[in-house]
Design a protein around this motif. Structure first.
Motif, short mmCIF file in Angstrom:
data_model
loop_
_atom_site.label_atom_id
_atom_site.label_comp_id
_atom_site.label_asym_id
_atom_site.label_seq_id
_atom_site.Cartn_x
_atom_site.Cartn_y
_atom_site.Cartn_z
N GLY A 126 24.97 43.85 73.30
CA GLY A 126 25.76 43.80 74.20
C GLY A 126 27.11 43.04 73.80
N LEU A 127 27.39 42.82 72.78
CA LEU A 127 28.60 42.08 72.55
C LEU A 127 29.93 43.12 72.63
N THR A 128 30.90 42.59 73.32
CA THR A 128 32.04 43.40 73.65
C THR A 128 33.06 43.54 72.18
N ALA A 137 22.02 34.86 61.87
CA ALA A 137 21.13 35.86 61.75
C ALA A 137 20.97 36.48 63.33
N MET A 138 20.83 35.39 64.20
CA MET A 138 20.73 35.77 65.76
C MET A 138 22.26 36.51 66.01
N THR A 139 23.10 36.02 65.76
CA THR A 139 24.60 36.70 65.95
C THR A 139 24.42 38.09 65.62
N ILE A 140 24.19 38.25 64.39
CA ILE A 140 24.11 39.57 63.95
C ILE A 140 23.36 40.57 64.66
N GLY A 141 22.24 40.11 65.22
CA GLY A 141 21.16 40.97 65.91
C GLY A 141 21.51 40.79 67.37
N ALA A 142 22.55 40.26 67.88
CA ALA A 142 22.76 40.17 69.21
C ALA A 142 23.05 41.63 70.11
N LEU A 150 33.82 37.49 64.28
CA LEU A 150 34.00 38.00 63.13
C LEU A 150 33.00 38.79 62.67
N ILE A 151 32.25 39.61 63.54
CA ILE A 151 31.11 40.19 63.15
C ILE A 151 31.02 41.22 62.10
#
Length: 332
Positions: free
Chosen positions: A98-100, A91-96, A108-109
């Motif tokens: 500034g990901l390049t 959940a936190m990664t999907i909402g992060a 694997l977004i």
């Protein structure tokens, strides 16, 4: 005076006796407890990590019923569904922010986002199945109309790429009037179809998201290991020295010469080789910016010893022919 003097020794004696008795009361139980056997630890058992999907669908019924017209499935996953299902990291990664693009591919977004959306859609179907089951001869007209409005709003969303259209149309038609016993039975069948799809989809997507971090680690490890290595092996069983080349294929490439199992956690590498001669396990550590591998091996033939590996060629992609750069650990 004599009488008072005669009382003093008796008082002192009683005080001494009470003090000894108190000490005995305080010390004896402690000594007894110390002699009691320590209870044995519980035996190891397989852990059940599956969440209660039904409870999560019920707890978020209002939000799920409002999807997708009045809300967004991904936002609900990030704020509620993900954490409640033990998927906080996803959940936190999907909402992060500034990901390049490179980092997004590595994490694997795209697949993770798709799985999160599908999981929420499954829980919405689960919630709809539950309210459909609750329709009976005592259901009010407002309750039936609420179900109809939900089906109409979610029809396109729930039927895209699924086999739910027939069940949803049944719910829509049968909920238009106070149901008879026959209609209740048919509604139950439609609800069962909805819940069967929801259960299968929710379990599948939850497992995909739950294993997501392990898959990312594995991809990183395989990318870092990929290439050609010159290994020097010393077998302490027969004091033999052997040099051999070991080639690790790029991630996603199947090779008959690859180890049966590869696990890379940080700088630690575990390899398991399975051949007709038996099984060998290698425990290695990356060093020298990922250009060397050092560690030990043991096999079922009784052999054991040391391994020293040096990278002699980088990993090449299938299409471009450009070497894949081994990622380095960044310290912040």
């Amino acid at each position: 005076m004599e009488k008072a003097a005669s009382v003093m020794p008796n008082h002192a004696t009683r005080s001494l006796f009470l003090s000894c008795a108190l000490i005995a009361l305080l010390t004896v139980p402690v000594a007894a407890r110390a002699e009691e056997p320590t209870p044995a630890p519980p035996p190891p058992a397989l852990v059940n990590r599956l969440p209660a999907f039904h409870d999560v669908a019920k707890a978020n019924a209002a939000q799920l019923a409002a999807l997708p017209a009045q809300g967004e499935a991904l936002a609900l996953f990030k704020t509620a569904i993900g954490p409640q299902l033990g998927l906080q990291d996803a959940a936190m990664t999907i909402g992060a922010k500034g990901l390049t693009p490179t980092m997004s591919r590595e994490l694997l977004i795209t697949d993770l986002t798709r799985a999160a959306n599908e999981l929420v859609r499954a829980l919405a179907a689960w919630q709809l199945a539950q309210v459909t089951k609750d329709l009976n001869s005592t259901t009010t007209a407002d309750q039936r109309q609420a179900v109809q409005r939900q089906v109409e709003a979610q029809m396109t969303w729930l039927t895209e790429g699924t086999s739910l259209e027939s069940a949803l149309k049944q719910v829509l038609a049968l909920s238009s009037e106070s149901p008879t016993e026959e209609q209740i039975a048919r509604l139950g069948g439609a609800a069962a179809d909805l819940q069967a799809w929801a259960s299968e989809t929710a379990h599948r997507e939850w497992f995909r998201i739950y294993n997501w971090k392990d898959q990312v680690r594995q991809q990183r490890g395989l990318t870092r290991l990929c290439g050609t290595w010159q290994w020097s092996i010393h077998n302490h069983q027969n004091h033999r020295e052997e040099k051999t080349s070991v080639i690790f294929a790029p991630p996603g490439t199947v090779s008959s010469n690859s180890p049966a199992e590869i696990t890379v956690l940080g700088d630690s590498v575990y390899l398991r080789w399975e051949t007709r001669a038996g099984v060998q396990e290698d425990s290695l550590i990356f060093s020298a910016e990922g250009q060397r591998l050092e560690g030990t091996f043991v096999n079922t033939a009784g052999g054991w010893g040391s391994i020293t590996g040096k990278r002699t060629a980088t990993c090449f992609n299938e299409g471009g022919g450009k070497p894949t750069v081994s990622p380095r650990r960044q310290h912040h």
